[in-house]
Scaffold this active site. Sequence first.
Site, PDB file in Angstrom:
ATOM      1  N   GLU A  10       0.828  -1.188   0.000  1.00  0.00           N
ATOM      2  CA  GLU A  10       0.000   0.000   0.000  1.00  0.00           C
ATOM      3  C   GLU A  10       0.867   1.243   0.000  1.00  0.00           C
ATOM      4  O   GLU A  10       1.830   1.348   0.748  1.00  0.00           O
ATOM      5  CB  GLU A  10      -0.926   0.010   1.235  1.00  0.00           C
ATOM      6  CG  GLU A  10      -1.671   1.308   1.384  1.00  0.00           C
ATOM      7  CD  GLU A  10      -2.869   1.217   2.322  1.00  0.00           C
ATOM      8  OE1 GLU A  10      -3.056   0.156   2.938  1.00  0.00           O
ATOM      9  OE2 GLU A  10      -3.604   2.210   2.411  1.00  0.00           O
ATOM     10  N   ASP A  56      10.046   7.719 -16.877  1.00  0.00           N
ATOM     11  CA  ASP A  56      10.443   7.239 -15.553  1.00  0.00           C
ATOM     12  C   ASP A  56      11.082   5.862 -15.644  1.00  0.00           C
ATOM     13  O   ASP A  56      10.710   4.940 -14.922  1.00  0.00           O
ATOM     14  CB  ASP A  56       9.250   7.228 -14.594  1.00  0.00           C
ATOM     15  CG  ASP A  56       9.712   7.215 -13.129  1.00  0.00           C
ATOM     16  OD1 ASP A  56      10.904   7.503 -12.882  1.00  0.00           O
ATOM     17  OD2 ASP A  56       8.892   6.900 -12.254  1.00  0.00           O
ATOM     18  N   TYR A  84      -0.732   6.298  -3.119  1.00  0.00           N
ATOM     19  CA  TYR A  84      -1.465   6.508  -4.341  1.00  0.00           C
ATOM     20  C   TYR A  84      -2.302   5.282  -4.711  1.00  0.00           C
ATOM     21  O   TYR A  84      -3.378   5.411  -5.286  1.00  0.00           O
ATOM     22  CB  TYR A  84      -0.428   6.857  -5.414  1.00  0.00           C
ATOM     23  CG  TYR A  84      -0.742   6.582  -6.835  1.00  0.00           C
ATOM     24  CD1 TYR A  84      -1.805   7.231  -7.457  1.00  0.00           C
ATOM     25  CD2 TYR A  84       0.038   5.709  -7.578  1.00  0.00           C
ATOM     26  CE1 TYR A  84      -2.062   7.002  -8.793  1.00  0.00           C
ATOM     27  CE2 TYR A  84      -0.216   5.492  -8.908  1.00  0.00           C
ATOM     28  CZ  TYR A  84      -1.266   6.137  -9.515  1.00  0.00           C
ATOM     29  OH  TYR A  84      -1.513   5.909 -10.828  1.00  0.00           O
ATOM     30  N   ALA A  85      -1.835   4.118  -4.321  1.00  0.00           N
ATOM     31  CA  ALA A  85      -2.559   2.920  -4.718  1.00  0.00           C
ATOM     32  C   ALA A  85      -2.351   1.796  -3.723  1.00  0.00           C
ATOM     33  O   ALA A  85      -1.360   1.768  -2.986  1.00  0.00           O
ATOM     34  CB  ALA A  85      -2.098   2.473  -6.096  1.00  0.00           C
ATOM     35  N   VAL A  93      -2.166  -2.396  -3.757  1.00  0.00           N
ATOM     36  CA  VAL A  93      -2.053  -3.483  -4.717  1.00  0.00           C
ATOM     37  C   VAL A  93      -2.466  -4.797  -4.064  1.00  0.00           C
ATOM     38  O   VAL A  93      -2.025  -5.124  -2.967  1.00  0.00           O
ATOM     39  CB  VAL A  93      -0.610  -3.596  -5.248  1.00  0.00           C
ATOM     40  CG1 VAL A  93      -0.533  -4.654  -6.324  1.00  0.00           C
ATOM     41  CG2 VAL A  93      -0.135  -2.264  -5.773  1.00  0.00           C
TER      42      VAL A  93
END
Lengths: 316, 403
Positions: free
Chosen positions: B70, B189, B73-74, B76
């Site tokens: 975690e 990136d 932003y997200a 998983v």
Amino acid sequence: MAADFWASTQRRYWQFSKEQLAELRDKLDNEDKTLVQQCPLPDRRLLSHFFNTQLVKLGKRMPIRQQAIATAQVYIRRFYIKVPIRQTNPYIVMATALYLACKMEESPQHIRVVVGEASAVWSGSEHLPTKPSFADQQDVIPLDVSKLGEFEFYLISEMNSQLIVHHPYRTLQELQSTLNLAPDEISLAWSVINDHYMTDLPLLNPPHVIAVSAIFLALTLKPTQGGLQATIATAAALSNTPQLSKNTSSADNRAPDMTSNKVQNFVAWLAEGEVDIKAVVDCSQEIISLYEVLEQYKETTCKEQIAACMKKRGLV
Amino acid sequence: MAVSPLPAQNGTSEIKLSAAKAKSLAVRTGSMSKPGNQGAATAKAKGAELAEQLNEETRQKYVKGKKLGEGTYAIVYLGHLKDDPQSLVAIKKIKVNTEYREGLAMDAVRELKHLQELSHPNIIALHSVFSSRNQNLNLVLEYLPQGDLEMLIRDVEGIRYGAAEVKTWMGMLGRAVWFCHENFVLHRDIKPNNLLIAADGEIKLADFGLARSFSDPYRGMTSQVITRWYRPPELLFGARFYSGTVDVWSMGMVFAELILRRPFAMGTTDINQLELICQNIGTPNEENWPGVTKLEGYVKFDNLNSQPVKGRDFYLGTFGLIGSVGVDLLMAMLTLDPRKRSTARQVLDHKWWATDPRPTAKRDLPRKGGGPAKMGEDLKRRGGEIEDGPGDKVARKLNFAAR
């Protein structure tokens, strides 16, 4: 502009035939026939023109590009083949589509700016519904940040999160030198492209066909006011439908040689290439008839009918 | 694998598109909003139900398993197809509802936008998208259990590899980058921990949170992208007009890192990064890079730091592992002047790929097996961040004024 158009989701999932489109829309209308009867809305093209002018108005207040406005219009069109327009508040749809389109076209606007500007554009007294029965209303759109955020999510979902839209502008620029187009011809073709978002063409044709049609119209429309007839005639000639040809002579006489040469070059170029000529003719005719339909456009009618519809549904 | 850029093998990892509908949304609007405000998201029960069903169908297709990681932003999760517990996927749930709604984060928009369109064996596949309660967007991604390239690079004791392995990895990275550029997408990136490893050893480029389409001519882009250690000098100098060669520089840095087994230049600040580039690669000046002094953020380095561009001998000494042809390629990727730097296409056309040793077969590549947790770590991260390192979060700043 990103990725390869031929492999894009736009081509795979968002290009339809006229029949498919009609079927999708019939299905939406049939979901609630009485509502459709009770809430008449203007011709789709007039309504699209209304959306277009509203978006441009909103767009002017922020530093955004024409392409974002174009993308927003495609989003709106995609959205309304999946959701019945009468169940929505079109102002929220417009604001959200523009907000998302700005992000997609790499000119992000802060959500608060969009909400603020949208409220300013649409809540002013002049944009209130004009019928007396609505005079007590404060706002056409109860718009706030969370609502827009929420709706963005809905919009993305309805579009199956397929967000990249390919536009004809780039093709137009690329063809500039090939076809030796003058700046005024480019800018005319550019406006024709801007206008085509008021039709179903973005859902029916790949962008290059639209760019070519726009160039065709620009070349033939340019010389005189009578250009429209000439265009119709040329289009008719291209598609082998002779009934309109009687208009040709008068317009042709007025067209300077330079331009007719260019038209000839263009037609020759078209003949050699692999662009679908029938589609180009269809597009051109669609755009011409758009201009005819737009003569009936009255902003107040659109505004009132939308307001009445929202009122009825309790969406205001 | 072929040297020349093969067209993408479409269909190998076909994106299964399923209607992701905002079920919760329509319902929520109806039930929770004040009556007067109701209309926003629309939809009377019937329409909503249909939309809900479609979304439900997609959601039902997947079973969300344990949480892998975690971030801000997200979150998983590990997941699998309901019908087939063997078919693992990673479900990246984007937090939309952090504190108050501000619209979908630009990262999420970018990731969606590009992964929906790009399908290539060396780019992480997006299987589908669905929404869940509380308006969260769930991206169903390919499951890549073998960790990332960074783990392999760092495990100097446990993992041994040579030029042949480096060639295989770089080849896969090269094809991924070439494919992005061929489709007018800049990744912005590229770094070892965005290169995830599939069960069969295939390298997959992930994290498109900073990716964007090529800008139209004469329209600038932000220079605040790419994690600092992999950021090319033109971006450090604030260039707003740049091309795919920014990604090629990052690739070059990854290439160097694969050989050195540590990042080639670990700057602690942007200026420090420039200093390290000056010292290790060469100091940019008008001679080796015409026009560099006119860049917005150009900084002149005094004599102390001024170094001539390192020659072949230096590279042969430091990166001898890849041989003299390999060194040529590395130097072409780490050229200071972005206009003289190799393009992704030229990288793939380089002689090195055809020179001995042959690249190692995928199945024979060393692996470490990062396991599911590592994938969770990798996916939850935002672009531009270095974990536990000198955090470089500048890249996250969105410049709303920039057009």
